[in-house]
Design a protein around this motif. Structure first.
Motif, PDB file in Angstrom:
ATOM      1  N   THR A  28      72.976 -28.640 -14.733  1.00  0.00           N
ATOM      2  CA  THR A  28      73.487 -30.115 -14.413  1.00  0.00           C
ATOM      3  C   THR A  28      74.338 -30.501 -15.879  1.00  0.00           C
ATOM      4  O   THR A  28      75.168 -31.099 -15.805  1.00  0.00           O
ATOM      5  CB  THR A  28      72.295 -31.074 -14.168  1.00  0.00           C
ATOM      6  OG1 THR A  28      71.947 -30.652 -12.546  1.00  0.00           O
ATOM      7  CG2 THR A  28      72.927 -32.358 -13.946  1.00  0.00           C
ATOM      8  N   THR A  41      79.003 -31.197  -8.861  1.00  0.00           N
ATOM      9  CA  THR A  41      78.731 -30.949  -7.408  1.00  0.00           C
ATOM     10  C   THR A  41      77.331 -30.076  -7.372  1.00  0.00           C
ATOM     11  O   THR A  41      77.134 -29.341  -8.236  1.00  0.00           O
ATOM     12  CB  THR A  41      79.931 -30.016  -6.918  1.00  0.00           C
ATOM     13  OG1 THR A  41      79.911 -28.756  -7.249  1.00  0.00           O
ATOM     14  CG2 THR A  41      81.111 -30.858  -7.154  1.00  0.00           C
ATOM     15  N   MET A  42      76.713 -30.247  -6.306  1.00  0.00           N
ATOM     16  CA  MET A  42      75.314 -29.589  -5.879  1.00  0.00           C
ATOM     17  C   MET A  42      75.690 -28.032  -5.862  1.00  0.00           C
ATOM     18  O   MET A  42      74.806 -27.292  -6.496  1.00  0.00           O
ATOM     19  CB  MET A  42      74.942 -30.133  -4.680  1.00  0.00           C
ATOM     20  CG  MET A  42      74.732 -31.647  -4.722  1.00  0.00           C
ATOM     21  SD  MET A  42      73.116 -32.215  -5.799  1.00  0.00           S
ATOM     22  CE  MET A  42      71.862 -31.623  -4.616  1.00  0.00           C
ATOM     23  N   TYR A  57      69.502 -28.779  -2.850  1.00  0.00           N
ATOM     24  CA  TYR A  57      69.686 -29.740  -1.852  1.00  0.00           C
ATOM     25  C   TYR A  57      68.180 -30.355  -1.403  1.00  0.00           C
ATOM     26  O   TYR A  57      68.196 -31.672  -1.465  1.00  0.00           O
ATOM     27  CB  TYR A  57      70.576 -29.492  -0.586  1.00  0.00           C
ATOM     28  CG  TYR A  57      72.023 -29.392  -0.804  1.00  0.00           C
ATOM     29  CD1 TYR A  57      72.709 -30.519  -0.952  1.00  0.00           C
ATOM     30  CD2 TYR A  57      72.801 -28.371  -1.144  1.00  0.00           C
ATOM     31  CE1 TYR A  57      74.211 -30.843  -0.935  1.00  0.00           C
ATOM     32  CE2 TYR A  57      74.090 -28.343  -1.516  1.00  0.00           C
ATOM     33  CZ  TYR A  57      74.609 -29.278  -1.158  1.00  0.00           C
ATOM     34  OH  TYR A  57      76.050 -29.527  -1.559  1.00  0.00           O
ATOM     35  N   TRP A  60      66.566 -32.143  -5.087  1.00  0.00           N
ATOM     36  CA  TRP A  60      67.101 -33.195  -5.578  1.00  0.00           C
ATOM     37  C   TRP A  60      68.411 -33.973  -4.779  1.00  0.00           C
ATOM     38  O   TRP A  60      68.407 -34.997  -5.070  1.00  0.00           O
ATOM     39  CB  TRP A  60      68.060 -32.643  -6.706  1.00  0.00           C
ATOM     40  CG  TRP A  60      67.232 -32.076  -7.807  1.00  0.00           C
ATOM     41  CD1 TRP A  60      66.979 -33.063  -8.897  1.00  0.00           C
ATOM     42  CD2 TRP A  60      66.636 -30.744  -8.217  1.00  0.00           C
ATOM     43  NE1 TRP A  60      66.091 -32.175  -9.746  1.00  0.00           N
ATOM     44  CE2 TRP A  60      65.943 -30.949  -9.458  1.00  0.00           C
ATOM     45  CE3 TRP A  60      66.905 -29.515  -7.514  1.00  0.00           C
ATOM     46  CZ2 TRP A  60      65.396 -29.594 -10.132  1.00  0.00           C
ATOM     47  CZ3 TRP A  60      66.348 -28.616  -8.180  1.00  0.00           C
ATOM     48  CH2 TRP A  60      65.460 -28.717  -9.308  1.00  0.00           C
ATOM     49  N   GLY A  61      68.541 -33.643  -3.586  1.00  0.00           N
ATOM     50  CA  GLY A  61      69.190 -34.309  -2.446  1.00  0.00           C
ATOM     51  C   GLY A  61      70.664 -34.924  -2.853  1.00  0.00           C
ATOM     52  O   GLY A  61      71.342 -34.771  -1.837  1.00  0.00           O
ATOM     53  N   SER A  62      70.994 -35.152  -4.163  1.00  0.00           N
ATOM     54  CA  SER A  62      72.217 -35.496  -4.529  1.00  0.00           C
ATOM     55  C   SER A  62      72.677 -35.186  -6.036  1.00  0.00           C
ATOM     56  O   SER A  62      71.642 -34.994  -6.655  1.00  0.00           O
ATOM     57  CB  SER A  62      72.566 -36.873  -4.016  1.00  0.00           C
ATOM     58  OG  SER A  62      71.708 -37.908  -4.708  1.00  0.00           O
ATOM     59  N   THR A  63      73.811 -35.547  -6.474  1.00  0.00           N
ATOM     60  CA  THR A  63      74.112 -35.452  -7.595  1.00  0.00           C
ATOM     61  C   THR A  63      73.333 -36.598  -8.496  1.00  0.00           C
ATOM     62  O   THR A  63      73.016 -36.276  -9.471  1.00  0.00           O
ATOM     63  CB  THR A  63      75.725 -35.540  -8.108  1.00  0.00           C
ATOM     64  OG1 THR A  63      76.440 -36.487  -7.227  1.00  0.00           O
ATOM     65  CG2 THR A  63      76.153 -33.962  -7.379  1.00  0.00           C
ATOM     66  N   GLY A  65      70.801 -37.790  -7.870  1.00  0.00           N
ATOM     67  CA  GLY A  65      69.198 -36.965  -8.054  1.00  0.00           C
ATOM     68  C   GLY A  65      69.163 -36.085  -9.188  1.00  0.00           C
ATOM     69  O   GLY A  65      68.310 -36.326  -9.859  1.00  0.00           O
ATOM     70  N   ASP A 121      78.196 -45.853  -9.831  1.00  0.00           N
ATOM     71  CA  ASP A 121      77.317 -45.353  -8.839  1.00  0.00           C
ATOM     72  C   ASP A 121      75.785 -45.861  -9.308  1.00  0.00           C
ATOM     73  O   ASP A 121      75.371 -45.785 -10.445  1.00  0.00           O
ATOM     74  CB  ASP A 121      77.379 -43.681  -9.293  1.00  0.00           C
ATOM     75  CG  ASP A 121      76.157 -43.095  -8.376  1.00  0.00           C
ATOM     76  OD1 ASP A 121      76.802 -42.476  -7.190  1.00  0.00           O
ATOM     77  OD2 ASP A 121      75.048 -43.297  -8.376  1.00  0.00           O
ATOM     78  N   GLU A 123      72.859 -45.272  -8.285  1.00  0.00           N
ATOM     79  CA  GLU A 123      71.766 -44.310  -8.664  1.00  0.00           C
ATOM     80  C   GLU A 123      71.717 -43.879 -10.039  1.00  0.00           C
ATOM     81  O   GLU A 123      70.798 -43.676 -10.834  1.00  0.00           O
ATOM     82  CB  GLU A 123      71.682 -43.117  -7.389  1.00  0.00           C
ATOM     83  CG  GLU A 123      71.258 -43.527  -6.127  1.00  0.00           C
ATOM     84  CD  GLU A 123      70.987 -42.251  -5.413  1.00  0.00           C
ATOM     85  OE1 GLU A 123      70.212 -41.533  -5.567  1.00  0.00           O
ATOM     86  OE2 GLU A 123      72.098 -41.839  -4.431  1.00  0.00           O
TER      87      GLU A 123
END
Length: 205
Positions: A28, A41-42, A57, A60-63, A65, A121, A123
């Motif tokens: 990341t 991107t994931m 996924y 962490w669910g999302s970028t 995250g 963003d 988050e």
């Protein structure tokens, strides 16, 4: 044999779950440095980390995250507050740690990417806020100890003083895009302390 992690500067901890997290967070950070938040991107993270996409996924669910967990890890790896018994030396240690962070090719680029992401963003903004809140709270102790020693006025707001010292460095990094030097850190401490000793950070009654 375990491979060194560039994220924390230490050997990746044992256990598959810990190794997967270290690899994913390192990937990341790599992608943030190279391509910024909007290039993250994931699927890219999973491929670079060498783990399954479903794992990334699911955990962490999302970028955002991923960014939130990365910022948490970076906060864990940050230096603890200094405690030399002298507020100027302690606050200078803080300012120098900020200077070293923002001028580090990898960490500085990571901070810039997340700060940029935080403008659009929520988050990412939350992750950034949590990172800086933790760092500020750690360094407030320095100011509280200085107040007890009589070096600063009673009631001095440590959080505001720490922010005032760090802010010019981040302003140069993100807003004006000027070089940030150790001398900038030293000046920021001198100015912040002069204001604090004059009572500028004591809230109005």
């Amino acid at each position: 044999m375990e491979q060194p992690s560039r994220l924390a500067g230490t050997v990746r901890p044992g256990g598959r779950t810990a190794r997967v997290r270290a690899a994913v967070l390192e990937a990341t950070q790599d992608i943030l440095v190279e391509h910024g938040f909007h290039g993250l991107t994931m699927d890219q993270v999973a491929a670079r980390a060498g783990v399954g996409k479903t794992t990334v996924y699911r955990r962490w669910g999302s970028t955002p995250g991923l960014v939130a967990d990365l910022m948490k890890e970076l906060a864990n790896q940050s230096s603890p507050h200094a405690d030399t018994g002298d507020v100027e030396r302690d606050l200078l240690a803080n300012a120098v740690s900020v200077w070293e962070a923002v001028t580090d090719g990898r960490l500085g680029a990571t901070l810039q990417a997340v700060i940029a992401a935080g403008t659009c963003d929520e988050e990412a903004a939350d992750a950034l806020r949590a990172f800086f809140t933790r760092r500020i709270d750690e360094w407030v102790t320095v100011v509280d100890l200085a107040v007890k020693r009589g070096e600063l006025p009673e009631g001095t707001d440590g959080g505001e003083l720490v922010r005032a010292i760090s802010a010019p460095l981040y302003y140069r990094l993100v807003v004006t895009r000027e070089p940030v030097t150790r001398r900038d850190a030293e000046r920021s401490v001198s100015r912040g302390l002069a204001a604090a000793r004059a009572g500028a950070f004591v809230p109005d009654p």
